[in-house]
Design a protein around this motif. Structure first.
Motif, PDB file in Angstrom:
ATOM      1  N   ASP A   1      35.388 -60.689 -32.682  1.00 29.93           N
ATOM      2  CA  ASP A   1      34.082 -60.154 -32.320  1.00 29.93           C
ATOM      3  C   ASP A   1      34.306 -59.089 -31.249  1.00 29.93           C
ATOM      4  O   ASP A   1      35.370 -59.038 -30.622  1.00 29.93           O
ATOM      5  CB  ASP A   1      33.151 -61.247 -31.813  1.00 29.93           C
ATOM      6  N   ALA A   2      33.315 -58.229 -31.056  1.00 28.65           N
ATOM      7  CA  ALA A   2      33.458 -57.129 -30.103  1.00 28.65           C
ATOM      8  C   ALA A   2      32.121 -56.826 -29.456  1.00 28.65           C
ATOM      9  O   ALA A   2      31.055 -57.131 -30.004  1.00 28.65           O
ATOM     10  CB  ALA A   2      34.000 -55.883 -30.800  1.00 28.65           C
ATOM     11  N   ALA A   3      32.157 -56.218 -28.274  1.00 27.20           N
ATOM     12  CA  ALA A   3      30.942 -55.821 -27.562  1.00 27.20           C
ATOM     13  C   ALA A   3      31.232 -54.562 -26.763  1.00 27.20           C
ATOM     14  O   ALA A   3      32.353 -54.363 -26.262  1.00 27.20           O
ATOM     15  CB  ALA A   3      30.457 -56.936 -26.639  1.00 27.20           C
ATOM     16  N   ALA A   4      30.225 -53.703 -26.631  1.00 21.23           N
ATOM     17  CA  ALA A   4      30.342 -52.487 -25.835  1.00 21.23           C
ATOM     18  C   ALA A   4      30.012 -52.793 -24.383  1.00 21.23           C
ATOM     19  O   ALA A   4      29.068 -53.533 -24.091  1.00 21.23           O
ATOM     20  CB  ALA A   4      29.408 -51.411 -26.365  1.00 21.23           C
ATOM     21  N   LEU A   5      30.796 -52.225 -23.477  1.00 23.02           N
ATOM     22  CA  LEU A   5      30.497 -52.275 -22.050  1.00 23.02           C
ATOM     23  C   LEU A   5      29.994 -50.893 -21.657  1.00 23.02           C
ATOM     24  O   LEU A   5      30.754 -50.031 -21.218  1.00 23.02           O
ATOM     25  CB  LEU A   5      31.741 -52.657 -21.248  1.00 23.02           C
ATOM     26  N   GLY A   6      28.708 -50.656 -21.885  1.00 22.35           N
ATOM     27  CA  GLY A   6      28.158 -49.325 -21.688  1.00 22.35           C
ATOM     28  C   GLY A   6      28.597 -48.404 -22.810  1.00 22.35           C
ATOM     29  O   GLY A   6      28.939 -48.836 -23.914  1.00 22.35           O
ATOM     30  N   ALA A   7      28.626 -47.104 -22.499  1.00 18.50           N
ATOM     31  CA  ALA A   7      28.993 -46.108 -23.509  1.00 18.50           C
ATOM     32  C   ALA A   7      30.465 -45.731 -23.448  1.00 18.50           C
ATOM     33  O   ALA A   7      30.930 -44.960 -24.295  1.00 18.50           O
ATOM     34  CB  ALA A   7      28.140 -44.857 -23.322  1.00 18.50           C
ATOM     35  N   ASP A   8      31.211 -46.282 -22.487  1.00 18.30           N
ATOM     36  CA  ASP A   8      32.581 -45.805 -22.254  1.00 18.30           C
ATOM     37  C   ASP A   8      33.661 -46.847 -22.470  1.00 18.30           C
ATOM     38  O   ASP A   8      34.840 -46.512 -22.480  1.00 18.30           O
ATOM     39  CB  ASP A   8      32.697 -45.251 -20.831  1.00 18.30           C
ATOM     40  N   LYS A   9      33.289 -48.115 -22.624  1.00 16.40           N
ATOM     41  CA  LYS A   9      34.293 -49.165 -22.768  1.00 16.40           C
ATOM     42  C   LYS A   9      33.834 -50.162 -23.824  1.00 16.40           C
ATOM     43  O   LYS A   9      32.651 -50.279 -24.107  1.00 16.40           O
ATOM     44  CB  LYS A   9      34.520 -49.896 -21.437  1.00 16.40           C
TER      45      LYS A   9
ATOM     46  N   ILE B   1      41.864 -68.372 -27.397  1.00 22.04           N
ATOM     47  CA  ILE B   1      41.026 -67.185 -27.480  1.00 22.04           C
ATOM     48  C   ILE B   1      41.580 -66.115 -26.542  1.00 22.04           C
ATOM     49  O   ILE B   1      41.828 -66.386 -25.363  1.00 22.04           O
ATOM     50  CB  ILE B   1      39.568 -67.492 -27.104  1.00 22.04           C
ATOM     51  N   TYR B   2      41.767 -64.914 -27.076  1.00 17.04           N
ATOM     52  CA  TYR B   2      42.266 -63.790 -26.286  1.00 17.04           C
ATOM     53  C   TYR B   2      41.297 -62.611 -26.377  1.00 17.04           C
ATOM     54  O   TYR B   2      40.405 -62.581 -27.234  1.00 17.04           O
ATOM     55  CB  TYR B   2      43.652 -63.354 -26.772  1.00 17.04           C
ATOM     56  N   ALA B   3      41.470 -61.654 -25.494  1.00 12.38           N
ATOM     57  CA  ALA B   3      40.620 -60.466 -25.510  1.00 12.38           C
ATOM     58  C   ALA B   3      41.362 -59.286 -24.900  1.00 12.38           C
ATOM     59  O   ALA B   3      42.326 -59.450 -24.147  1.00 12.38           O
ATOM     60  CB  ALA B   3      39.321 -60.715 -24.753  1.00 12.38           C
ATOM     61  N   SER B   4      40.912 -58.083 -25.235  1.00 11.36           N
ATOM     62  CA  SER B   4      41.412 -56.837 -24.652  1.00 11.36           C
ATOM     63  C   SER B   4      40.241 -55.900 -24.408  1.00 11.36           C
ATOM     64  O   SER B   4      39.253 -55.901 -25.160  1.00 11.36           O
ATOM     65  CB  SER B   4      42.434 -56.147 -25.568  1.00 11.36           C
ATOM     66  N   ILE B   5      40.359 -55.096 -23.351  1.00 11.87           N
ATOM     67  CA  ILE B   5      39.328 -54.110 -23.010  1.00 11.87           C
ATOM     68  C   ILE B   5      39.897 -52.712 -23.224  1.00 11.87           C
ATOM     69  O   ILE B   5      41.038 -52.438 -22.843  1.00 11.87           O
ATOM     70  CB  ILE B   5      38.861 -54.281 -21.554  1.00 11.87           C
ATOM     71  N   TYR B   6      39.080 -51.833 -23.814  1.00 13.52           N
ATOM     72  CA  TYR B   6      39.511 -50.479 -24.143  1.00 13.52           C
ATOM     73  C   TYR B   6      38.598 -49.431 -23.519  1.00 13.52           C
ATOM     74  O   TYR B   6      37.398 -49.674 -23.310  1.00 13.52           O
ATOM     75  CB  TYR B   6      39.495 -50.266 -25.663  1.00 13.52           C
ATOM     76  N   ASP B   7      39.165 -48.266 -23.261  1.00 13.21           N
ATOM     77  CA  ASP B   7      38.403 -47.073 -22.927  1.00 13.21           C
ATOM     78  C   ASP B   7      37.943 -46.452 -24.240  1.00 13.21           C
ATOM     79  O   ASP B   7      38.756 -46.071 -25.078  1.00 13.21           O
ATOM     80  CB  ASP B   7      39.275 -46.088 -22.145  1.00 13.21           C
ATOM     81  N   ALA B   8      36.625 -46.351 -24.435  1.00 14.58           N
ATOM     82  CA  ALA B   8      36.092 -45.869 -25.707  1.00 14.58           C
ATOM     83  C   ALA B   8      36.292 -44.373 -25.901  1.00 14.58           C
ATOM     84  O   ALA B   8      36.199 -43.872 -27.025  1.00 14.58           O
ATOM     85  CB  ALA B   8      34.600 -46.198 -25.801  1.00 14.58           C
ATOM     86  N   ASN B   9      36.568 -43.633 -24.839  1.00 17.69           N
ATOM     87  CA  ASN B   9      36.746 -42.186 -24.942  1.00 17.69           C
ATOM     88  C   ASN B   9      38.193 -41.790 -25.204  1.00 17.69           C
ATOM     89  O   ASN B   9      38.463 -40.838 -25.942  1.00 17.69           O
ATOM     90  CB  ASN B   9      36.252 -41.512 -23.660  1.00 17.69           C
ATOM     91  N   THR B  10      39.125 -42.537 -24.607  1.00 21.86           N
ATOM     92  CA  THR B  10      40.542 -42.187 -24.769  1.00 21.86           C
ATOM     93  C   THR B  10      41.268 -43.126 -25.724  1.00 21.86           C
ATOM     94  O   THR B  10      42.345 -42.795 -26.213  1.00 21.86           O
ATOM     95  CB  THR B  10      41.260 -42.237 -23.409  1.00 21.86           C
TER      96      THR B  10
ATOM     97  N   ILE C   1      28.615 -48.344 -29.759  1.00 16.38           N
ATOM     98  CA  ILE C   1      29.110 -47.967 -28.439  1.00 16.38           C
ATOM     99  C   ILE C   1      28.361 -46.716 -28.022  1.00 16.38           C
ATOM    100  O   ILE C   1      28.658 -45.607 -28.482  1.00 16.38           O
ATOM    101  CB  ILE C   1      30.630 -47.729 -28.456  1.00 16.38           C
ATOM    102  N   GLY C   2      27.366 -46.889 -27.165  1.00 21.92           N
ATOM    103  CA  GLY C   2      26.491 -45.776 -26.826  1.00 21.92           C
ATOM    104  C   GLY C   2      25.683 -45.361 -28.047  1.00 21.92           C
ATOM    105  O   GLY C   2      25.492 -46.129 -29.000  1.00 21.92           O
ATOM    106  N   ASP C   3      25.209 -44.126 -28.031  1.00 17.06           N
ATOM    107  CA  ASP C   3      24.440 -43.610 -29.165  1.00 17.06           C
ATOM    108  C   ASP C   3      25.262 -42.742 -30.099  1.00 17.06           C
ATOM    109  O   ASP C   3      24.761 -42.318 -31.145  1.00 17.06           O
ATOM    110  CB  ASP C   3      23.252 -42.773 -28.657  1.00 17.06           C
ATOM    111  N   ASP C   4      26.531 -42.489 -29.739  1.00 18.91           N
ATOM    112  CA  ASP C   4      27.283 -41.503 -30.507  1.00 18.91           C
ATOM    113  C   ASP C   4      28.476 -42.062 -31.264  1.00 18.91           C
ATOM    114  O   ASP C   4      29.114 -41.344 -32.026  1.00 18.91           O
ATOM    115  CB  ASP C   4      27.762 -40.380 -29.592  1.00 18.91           C
ATOM    116  N   LYS C   5      28.780 -43.351 -31.081  1.00 19.86           N
ATOM    117  CA  LYS C   5      29.940 -43.897 -31.791  1.00 19.86           C
ATOM    118  C   LYS C   5      29.754 -45.377 -32.059  1.00 19.86           C
ATOM    119  O   LYS C   5      28.911 -46.040 -31.445  1.00 19.86           O
ATOM    120  CB  LYS C   5      31.237 -43.631 -31.026  1.00 19.86           C
ATOM    121  N   TYR C   6      30.564 -45.886 -32.973  1.00 21.54           N
ATOM    122  CA  TYR C   6      30.577 -47.324 -33.226  1.00 21.54           C
ATOM    123  C   TYR C   6      31.998 -47.756 -33.563  1.00 21.54           C
ATOM    124  O   TYR C   6      32.853 -46.953 -33.938  1.00 21.54           O
ATOM    125  CB  TYR C   6      29.591 -47.717 -34.326  1.00 21.54           C
TER     126      TYR C   6
END
Length: 448
Positions: free
Chosen positions: A322-330, A348-357, A270-275
């Motif tokens: 499975d998971a995927a980053a939506l930019g560096a923030d989600k 099949i279900y899914a959820s979207i998260y804010d990667a910062n909060t 997720i971006g260059d600073d987290k995974y």
């Protein structure tokens, strides 16, 4: 003057309290990925190629009459949530005798990608990992060089491969092999795409060799680093310098909750600073398997916050992640749920998260529109659906399901997610204040 001010303030307050940070999740139509529908098509893998393009690979049970083979299809999703096919579906493997299955695909550029898979008996052993590079020219998909064996060490089993783009025109493959120290270990090999050659030698990710290490996942995580995760009673991880292949510290335990089994990890940059690492945990959510995740800092592998439950519906098993980053923030996580819909029917279900909060932005939404039959076959293998991001706001989820054609087929659906301040339905207090304010202004006008 006071009354006028109160009226204006009431109106403004009613409007601003009705101003809610809301989301908009839209989806295209569910579509079939494979063109050939006779027999079974299953076990999909998906990767973005850039500029809206993506590639899906899967296993076809008997298209050429020689058991399983790996097929692929390119799509162009640049025009929106209903993508179109680019060219025809194509056979990935050149060697077609016996069984070639369990593919994984990684995009290298808009017109380049690489696929790995397991091949039975091709080199005289039971299973080995093979790969093939591809280039795209218009609607023509070309094999770049010959298919090649990924593993150097030869044994009775080399399989469960995972491939990822690690930057600088290179990619890396991780797999399970039993020709190293113990019954099963996690091996890795880096490759140069343009040179079509191996970089350095294959290496073991795990330092603990007792027992069995299986189901690896690998990802480039920015700053010229890569991470490998695997299952060995718990979920383990280890990071490496992607340029040199040298380890960046020792292996470490991902999960905090250690009761029962934690299995089938995935890892996503997720971006260059987290995974993000996700996995299934048996019994932790109170009923069968549940889906859990943990964010980490890429620089030192320190955890960000606590591990968290991803599925909000906890009855029955949830797995196949499975998971995927939506930019560096989600980021978005997808899984299979056997308990939320009809009895004994998986969806099949899914959820979207804010990667910062860490806050959930879209919770537990249904991915597949056809719900009559199960959207999986090998549920407890952990392989059901696959996801890739097309941009910071669009993503594609692919899976295989039964009931819509001859046997099972591979399906996919594109989603678009946007956020922003929109005027939502005001709260009751806002409505009351709005009425008071309007009435006050009306009475004042009438008195004039």
């Amino acid at each position: 003057m006071i009354k006028k001010t109160f009226c204006i303030a009431s109106i403004l307050f009613s409007i601003t309290t009705g101003l809610v940070y809301s989301s908009n999740l839209t989806a295209g139509s569910e579509f079939i990925v494979n063109t050939t529908v006779a027999g079974s098509q299953f076990d999909p893998s998906i990767s973005s190629l850039g500029n809206g393009k993506f590639v899906v690979t899967w296993t076809d049970s008997n298209q050429d009459g020689s058991n399983d083979d790996v097929y692929g299809q390119i799509f162009d999703g640049s025009s929106g949530v209903n993508p179109i096919k680019v060219g025809s579906e194509f056979c990935v493997n050149t060697h077609v005798y016996s069984s070639q299955a369990s593919s994984c695909v990684a995009g290298m550029s808009e017109n380049e990608f690489v696929v790995t898979w397991s091949s039975y008996g091709q080199d005289g052993t039971a299973f080995s990992v093979y790969g093939q590079q591809f280039t795209i020219s218009g609607e023509t998909i070309n094999k770049t060089g010959a298919e090649f064996r990924v593993n150097t060490t030869n044994s009775s089993f080399e399989g469960e491969s995972c491939v990822t783009n690690i930057g600088n025109g290179n990619y890396a493959v991780a797999w399970t092999g039993n020709g190293f120290v113990n019954e099963n270990d996690i091996a890795c090999q880096r490759f140069d795409f343009s040179a079509q050659s191996k970089l350095g030698i294959e290496f073991l990710a795990n330092t603990i060799t007792e027992g069995s290490q299986i189901t690896p996942c690998i990802a480039g995580i920015g700053n010229d680093k890569l991470i490998v995760t695997w299952y060995d009673g718990e979920i383990y991880g280890r990071t490496y310098d992607a340029v040199t292949g040298n380890p960046d510290g020792t292996e470490f335990v991902i999960n905090s909750y250690t009761t029962g089994n934690q299995q089938w990890p995935t890892v996503t940059a997720i971006g260059d600073d987290k995974y993000l690492v996700t996995w299934t945990s048996d019994g932790q959510d109170g009923d069968d398997f549940g889906v859990y995740g943990q964010l980490f800092n890429s620089t030192d592998n320190s955890p960000i916050g606590n591990e968290f439950l991803i599925n909000s519906y906890t009855t029955g098993p949830q797995a196949g992640i499975d998971a995927a980053a939506l930019g560096a923030d989600k980021f978005v996580v997808t899984w299979t749920d056997e308990g939320e819909g009809q009895e004994d029917v998986a969806d099949i279900y899914a959820s979207i998260y804010d990667a910062n909060t860490g806050l959930v932005l879209e919770d537990n939404f249904l991915v597949n529109s056809y719900t009559t039959d199960s959207q999986n076959s090998y549920y407890y293998s952990g392989v059901v659906s696959s996801i890739t991001a097309l941009s910071d706001s669009e993503f594609v989820i692919t899976w295989y399901g039964q009931g819509q054609d001859d046997d099972s087929s591979v399906y996919a659906r594109v989603f678009s997610y946007t956020t922003g301040d929109t005027l939502a339905v005001p709260e009751p207090a806002s409505i009351i204040l709005l009425i008071i304010g309007i009435c006050g202004l009306w009475n004042r006008k009438m008195k004039k």
